[in-house]
Design an enzyme around this catalytic site. Structure first.
Site, PDB file in Angstrom:
ATOM      1  CE1 TYR A  56       8.151 -16.678  12.891  1.00 23.61           C
ATOM      2  CE2 TYR A  56       6.697 -14.795  12.523  1.00 23.61           C
ATOM      3  CZ  TYR A  56       7.014 -16.179  12.843  1.00 23.61           C
ATOM      4  OH  TYR A  56       6.014 -17.073  12.916  1.00 23.61           O
ATOM      5  CB  CYS A  57      10.032 -16.742   8.764  1.00 24.49           C
ATOM      6  SG  CYS A  57       9.497 -17.696   7.540  1.00 24.49           S
ATOM      7  CG  LEU A  58      11.483 -16.038   3.684  1.00 28.15           C
ATOM      8  CD1 LEU A  58      10.398 -16.884   4.226  1.00 28.15           C
ATOM      9  CD2 LEU A  58      10.920 -15.359   2.383  1.00 28.15           C
ATOM     10  N   GLY A  98      14.679 -13.272   9.175  1.00 31.76           N
ATOM     11  CA  GLY A  98      15.709 -13.889   9.894  1.00 31.76           C
ATOM     12  C   GLY A  98      16.859 -14.417   8.810  1.00 31.76           C
TER      13      GLY A  98
END
Length: 575
Positions: free
Chosen positions: A307-309, A311
């Site tokens: 998720y986000c960073l 990812g």
């Protein structure tokens, strides 16, 4: 006394760091250069100057004509409509004189400034975007919706209540000032306690190192899918956004669908962690977790979710594993995560060489990037929603937004280590090293197109952190046998936290197979049909098809990795 080179550099950095504390990390030099670039480009464009002058006159005449017409026809269509995301003037009270003239005049002025700050020949794209953004911020300060006498809703409430709304608003303001000054969280967050109200999916911490705790969640079904799932959250936030209340916990949803779920919980770094690197997050975070899971669930490949960073880091790790012929991964899912940073949204406005050097000096002096400094940047990106609408609602109308689990989570911020965050901003945001094949792991470059496992990518329509057209660029980097892209409505957080019971969710989803022709994002959006409901069931079905047969649910932990404590663990509680 003469200073050596190191002392000269330290003095320079100390001065810049001191200034950065006053400017919330924004470089004055970068701002000045942006303004001078625009001013010089405009000065050398007499045709553009004349065109802007003509536009100003036409807009004034247009406003006068509309105001004259609307005086006799209150239902006259406005001469200009707000942008779709602008909700400041939705109240019908804005349709009455003189407030209709005020808000129409403001919108025309906003449109003129957009024309004045964009499209100038010779103006660098980065400066153009920064200038347009800055002009929008200053105009938002001047919006008639922000003031008592020019906001009809506030004015009416003030008159009918005898001004008590302003007195209560002052109490709200003073309460917020005290909470901020004393380092306390906003009122209402005490109703969302970790382990009691949020992050309550049962599980155990089965591994801990300096950087992470690894949580294994307790199965809620007798049998589970053979392949486990590892979730890598962003270290810029606490992991439990994916395990909020039981009704909107992605972790609980997966566990109830018969998946064995592991979650990384990142340490909240302090100044002592200033020298942690991206390599440490890669090794101590994801690789250590994969090694532990392989011991706990042997002979099975592992589905990974970032998720986000988290990812972005997962994509880097998956590329390194593919380069090294390590086939432990079954699939990779990226949630609102970017891999190509050339079009990374308005966050890029804060990323140029001068700005980054300025921010690096601030982090160098502190050892970390503080939570307040990060929060300030994100608030500026959504100033209408996070600053001005709050001022109007809480201080002028005196209506507090009820606290909920997502808002409470949003106040539970984390810090960034100096060295890691500098590497992240410089190598990914500024230089785009990963997308362009220059990012190195174990001193060797990695590239996304080495990944040969199924990829599932989720973007959100209103994402201001990872714009969906940026996440969609994954198609240009990938040589995976299949890439499924799903676009859901909602923003960076609320779009991901999308339980099946959510009443107003929809999504688009399509799979591109190896060899299929590339489809640009706008064409993809136009031709991919909308499907009503949450994206969670569609993704879970995708996972289930690739997770092997059902097997008896495993124990939580083993003799080699005995449970250390109950979820949510200790690291998530660090302040």
């Amino acid at each position: 006394m003469l200073l050596d080179d190191t002392q000269h550099d330290s003095l320079d950095r100390f001065v810049r760091a001191s200034l950065a504390r006053l400017t919330l990390g924004i470089s004055p030099a970068s701002v000045v250069l942006t303004y001078l670039d625009w001013l010089s480009s405009l000065a050398l464009s007499p045709g553009s100057q004349a065109h802007l002058g003509q536009k100003a006159v036409k807009k004034q005449l247009r406003l006068v004509q509309w105001a004259s017409h609307s005086a006799f026809d209150p239902n006259a269509a406005p001469c200009i409509d707000p942008l779709p995301q602008d909700r400041r003037f939705k109240d019908p009270a804005w349709r009455h004189f003189p407030f209709n003239v005020l808000y129409q005049s403001f919108l025309l002025q906003q449109q003129w400034w957009y024309n004045a700050t964009t499209g100038l020949r010779g103006l660098s794209p980065h400066h153009e975007q920064a200038l347009e953004f800055g002009a929008r911020q200053w105009l938002d300060v001047l919006s008639p919706s922000n003031y008592v006498l020019t906001n009809p809703t506030v004015l009416e409430k003030t008159l009918t209540s005898g001004g008590t709304n302003l007195l209560r608003g002052m109490e709200h303001w003073w309460e917020d000032v005290q909470n901020q000054g004393l380092g306390r969280k906003p009122a209402g967050t005490e109703d969302f306690v970790l382990g009691r109200d949020v992050a309550i999916t049962p599980g155990k911490v089965v591994y801990r190192n300096h950087l992470i705790e690894l949580i294994q969640y307790t199965p809620s079904t007798k049998d589970v899918h053979a392949m486990p799932i590892l979730i890598v959250p962003a270290w810029i936030m606490k992991y439990y956004i994916l395990d909020l209340s039981p009704h909107n916990s992605l972790v609980k949803y997966l566990v109830d669908q018969g998946h064995t779920v592991f979650m990384i919980s990142w340490r909240n770094p302090t100044e002592e962690d200033r020298d942690l690197r991206m390599d440490d997050y890669h090794q101590q975070g994801i690789l250590d977790s994969l090694n532990v899971i392989a011991q706990l669930i042997p002979d099975q490949k592992i589905h990974t979710v970032g998720y986000c960073l988290g990812g972005t880091l997962l994509a880097i790790t998956a590329s390194a594993l593919a380069r090294d012929k390590d086939d432990r991964l079954a699939s990779m899912t990226l949630l609102a995560a970017q891999t190509d940073f050339r079009e990374a949204g308005e966050l890029m406005l804060f990323i140029d060489e001068k700005q980054l050097a300025f921010l690096e000096d601030l982090m160098w002096a502190q050892g970390i990037l503080d939570t307040k400094q990060m929060a300030g940047a994100f608030q500026i990106l959504r100033s209408n929603d996070l600053i001005w609408s709050r001022i109007v609602n809480e201080y002028l109308l005196a209506t507090r937004q009820p606290m909920n689990d997502l808002l409470a989570w949003n106040t539970d911020a984390t810090r960034m280590p100096y060295r890691m965050h500098s590497e992240y901003l410089r190598q990914l945001f500024l230089n785009n090293d990963f997308a362009e094949g220059r990012f190195r792991v174990d001193d060797r470059p990695v590239t996304f197109n080495d990944i040969q496992i199924p990829v599932f990518c989720v973007g959100t329509e209103w994402d201001h952190v990872a714009p969906w057209r940026s996440t969609y660029k994954l198609h240009l980097l990938s040589d995976a046998p299949e890439v499924t892209f799903l676009l859901t409505n909602g923003g960076h957080n609320a779009g991901i936290v999308s339980p099946p019971e959510h009443p107003s969710r929809h999504y688009r989803m399509a799979t591109a197979l190896d060899g299929d022709p590339y489809i640009d994002p706008d064409s993809w959006f136009e031709h991919t049909p909308i499907q009503e409901g949450s994206w969670w069931p569609a993704w879970q079905e995708w996972l289930m098809e690739r997770s092997g047969p059902l097997v008896p649910a495993p124990d939580t932990g083993t003799k080699a990795y005995p449970p250390l404590e109950d979820a949510p663990g200790s690291y998530v509680r660090q302040i």
